[in-house]
Design an enzyme around this catalytic site. Structure first.
Site, PDB file in Angstrom:
ATOM      1  N   HIS A 296      -8.088  -0.959   6.088  1.00 35.28           N
ATOM      2  CA  HIS A 296      -8.738  -2.254   6.415  1.00 35.28           C
ATOM      3  C   HIS A 296      -9.062  -3.150   5.687  1.00 35.28           C
ATOM      4  O   HIS A 296      -9.947  -2.427   4.352  1.00 35.28           O
ATOM      5  CB  HIS A 296      -9.537  -1.720   8.078  1.00 35.28           C
ATOM      6  CG  HIS A 296      -9.737  -3.381   8.149  1.00 35.28           C
ATOM      7  ND1 HIS A 296      -9.267  -3.468   9.393  1.00 35.28           N
ATOM      8  CD2 HIS A 296     -11.321  -3.932   8.375  1.00 35.28           C
ATOM      9  CE1 HIS A 296      -9.536  -5.099  10.240  1.00 35.28           C
ATOM     10  NE2 HIS A 296     -10.614  -5.004   9.030  1.00 35.28           N
TER      11      HIS A 296
ATOM     12  N   MET B 215       1.598  -2.101  11.851  1.00 33.73           N
ATOM     13  CA  MET B 215       1.184  -3.500  13.212  1.00 33.73           C
ATOM     14  C   MET B 215       0.837  -3.096  14.742  1.00 33.73           C
ATOM     15  O   MET B 215       1.369  -3.683  15.442  1.00 33.73           O
ATOM     16  CB  MET B 215       1.191  -4.749  13.116  1.00 33.73           C
ATOM     17  CG  MET B 215       1.385  -4.586  11.463  1.00 33.73           C
ATOM     18  SD  MET B 215      -0.207  -5.567  11.447  1.00 33.73           S
ATOM     19  CE  MET B 215      -0.720  -6.680  12.007  1.00 33.73           C
ATOM     20  N   ARG B 216       0.875  -1.979  14.941  1.00 31.07           N
ATOM     21  CA  ARG B 216       0.992  -1.026  16.210  1.00 31.07           C
ATOM     22  C   ARG B 216      -0.353  -0.353  16.636  1.00 31.07           C
ATOM     23  O   ARG B 216      -1.281   0.377  16.482  1.00 31.07           O
ATOM     24  CB  ARG B 216       2.178  -0.047  16.909  1.00 31.07           C
ATOM     25  CG  ARG B 216       3.599  -0.766  17.008  1.00 31.07           C
ATOM     26  CD  ARG B 216       4.348  -2.178  17.495  1.00 31.07           C
ATOM     27  NE  ARG B 216       3.459  -1.823  18.763  1.00 31.07           N
ATOM     28  CZ  ARG B 216       4.196  -3.239  19.611  1.00 31.07           C
ATOM     29  NH1 ARG B 216       3.992  -4.065  19.065  1.00 31.07           N
ATOM     30  NH2 ARG B 216       3.347  -3.214  21.127  1.00 31.07           N
TER      31      ARG B 216
ATOM     32  N   ASN C  40       1.046  -1.344  -0.073  1.00 34.49           N
ATOM     33  CA  ASN C  40      -0.246  -0.718  -0.024  1.00 34.49           C
ATOM     34  C   ASN C  40       0.575   1.388   0.103  1.00 34.49           C
ATOM     35  O   ASN C  40       0.378   2.250  -1.154  1.00 34.49           O
ATOM     36  CB  ASN C  40      -0.854  -0.117   0.969  1.00 34.49           C
ATOM     37  CG  ASN C  40      -1.758  -0.971   0.820  1.00 34.49           C
ATOM     38  OD1 ASN C  40      -3.063  -0.524  -0.075  1.00 34.49           O
ATOM     39  ND2 ASN C  40      -2.206  -2.094   1.355  1.00 34.49           N
TER      40      ASN C  40
ATOM     41  N   GLU D 157      -7.924  -2.573  -2.719  1.00 38.35           N
ATOM     42  CA  GLU D 157      -6.875  -2.168  -1.661  1.00 38.35           C
ATOM     43  C   GLU D 157      -5.766  -0.268  -2.241  1.00 38.35           C
ATOM     44  O   GLU D 157      -5.193   0.630  -1.597  1.00 38.35           O
ATOM     45  CB  GLU D 157      -5.597  -1.869  -0.722  1.00 38.35           C
ATOM     46  CG  GLU D 157      -6.754  -3.440   0.553  1.00 38.35           C
ATOM     47  CD  GLU D 157      -6.070  -4.191   1.270  1.00 38.35           C
ATOM     48  OE1 GLU D 157      -4.681  -2.955   2.032  1.00 38.35           O
ATOM     49  OE2 GLU D 157      -5.705  -5.083   1.721  1.00 38.35           O
TER      50      GLU D 157
HETATM   51  C1  GRF Z   1      -3.003  -4.746   4.242  1.00 38.93           C
HETATM   52  O1  GRF Z   1      -4.101  -5.317   3.725  1.00 38.93           O
HETATM   53  C2  GRF Z   1      -3.376  -3.518   4.647  1.00 38.93           C
HETATM   54  O2  GRF Z   1      -5.124  -3.554   4.634  1.00 38.93           O
HETATM   55  C3  GRF Z   1      -4.191  -4.041   6.139  1.00 38.93           C
HETATM   56  O3  GRF Z   1      -2.432  -4.378   6.339  1.00 38.93           O
HETATM   57  C4  GRF Z   1      -1.826  -5.070   5.215  1.00 38.93           C
HETATM   58  C5  GRF Z   1      -0.858  -3.977   4.646  1.00 38.93           C
HETATM   59  O4  GRF Z   1      -0.140  -4.809   3.781  1.00 38.93           O
HETATM   60  N1  GRF Z   1      -3.800  -3.154   7.444  1.00 38.93           N
HETATM   61  P1  GRF Z   1       0.750  -3.465   2.859  1.00 38.93           P
HETATM   62  O5  GRF Z   1       1.819  -3.625   4.375  1.00 38.93           O
HETATM   63  O6  GRF Z   1       0.707  -2.571   2.025  1.00 38.93           O
HETATM   64  O7  GRF Z   1       1.667  -4.453   1.306  1.00 38.93           O
END
Ligand code: GRF
Length: 222
Positions: free
Chosen positions: A111, A92-93, A16, A176
């Site tokens: 999300h 992830m925090r 992303n 996404e």
């Molecule tokens: C994605 O699926 C996002 O929606 C979630 O964590 C993942 C991150 O993927 N919050 P990346 O690191 O952007 O490839």
């Protein structure tokens, strides 16, 4: 006009992040990424940022005694970079209410579900277990409740016969990569307003401008 200074917070792969980098590289983009910050020193996304010439920082949560000092260090880096918008992209925090409040309406997250369905982890496995026909992704302003807050953009994808978790995750991830750049563009162009905890988008009498359908090959045969 000055471009919106964006910081992207990551913990891993950074696909992303890459979509946001590509959006900001588009001629005429109203946003620029001034910092990519990871809590994980080995996050692959840091290499993507470096390859694009974007400043990076690592603030390793394990070096801090609790969330408040960790977030103080993150805020310090964001302030030095002059960030006006913070994008969480696989960060992830969990963030404290104080952090979320400091960045109120300037902090967005993506999300992998159509919120408010499937908050939390393992969204695709749960969608498959429930037999839903549609799922997708949501870009939203962050509030202190997990995976809650005013919705900016949603993109939907079908759940197809034979899907396993990996196939569905890949289809949603592709969406996404359309939804997050669109949300960033709308925000950077000053077209997004939060009123009564709902997002209003200038220039769109309906929310159509912020709803993505799988009109591309992600919906083949559906
Ligand atoms: C994605 O699926 C996002 O929606 C979630 O964590 C993942 C991150 O993927 N919050 P990346 O690191 O952007 O490839």
């Amino acid at each position: 006009m000055a471009r919106l200074k964006v910081a992207v917070l990551i913990s891993g792969r950074g696909s992303n992040l890459q979509a946001l980098i590509d959006e900001c590289a588009r001629p005429g983009s109203a946003a620029e990424i001034v910092l990519v910050l990871s809590n994980a020193p080995d996050a692959a996304g840091l290499d993507r940022a470096a390859a694009a010439g974007i400043p990076t920082a690592t603030v390793d949560h394990r070096d801090f005694d609790g969330r408040a000092p960790f977030e103080a260090a993150v805020n310090g880096a964001l302030d030095v970079a002059g960030a006006g918008l913070v994008c969480l992209a696989g960060f992830m925090r969990l963030l404290t209410a104080a952090f979320v409040e400091r960045w109120r309406d300037r902090l967005v997250n993506i999300h992998p579900s159509l919120l408010p369905a499937y908050k939390g982890l393992n969204t695709h496995a749960r969608a498959l277990a429930d037999g839903v026909r549609l799922t997708g992704c949501t870009v939203h302003f962050v509030r202190s409740d997990m995976d809650a807050g005013p919705i900016v953009v949603q993109g939907c994808v079908p759940v197809l016969p034979g899907d396993d978790e990996a196939a569905l995750a890949a289809r949603v991830l592709k969406m996404e990569h359309r939804a997050y750049p669109l949300a960033l563009r709308l925000i950077a162009e000053g077209r997004v307003r939060v009123a009564n905890e709902r997002v209003e988008i200038d220039g769109a009498g309906s929310p159509a401008g912020a709803m993505l359908n799988p009109t591309d090959d992600s919906c083949a045969g559906a």
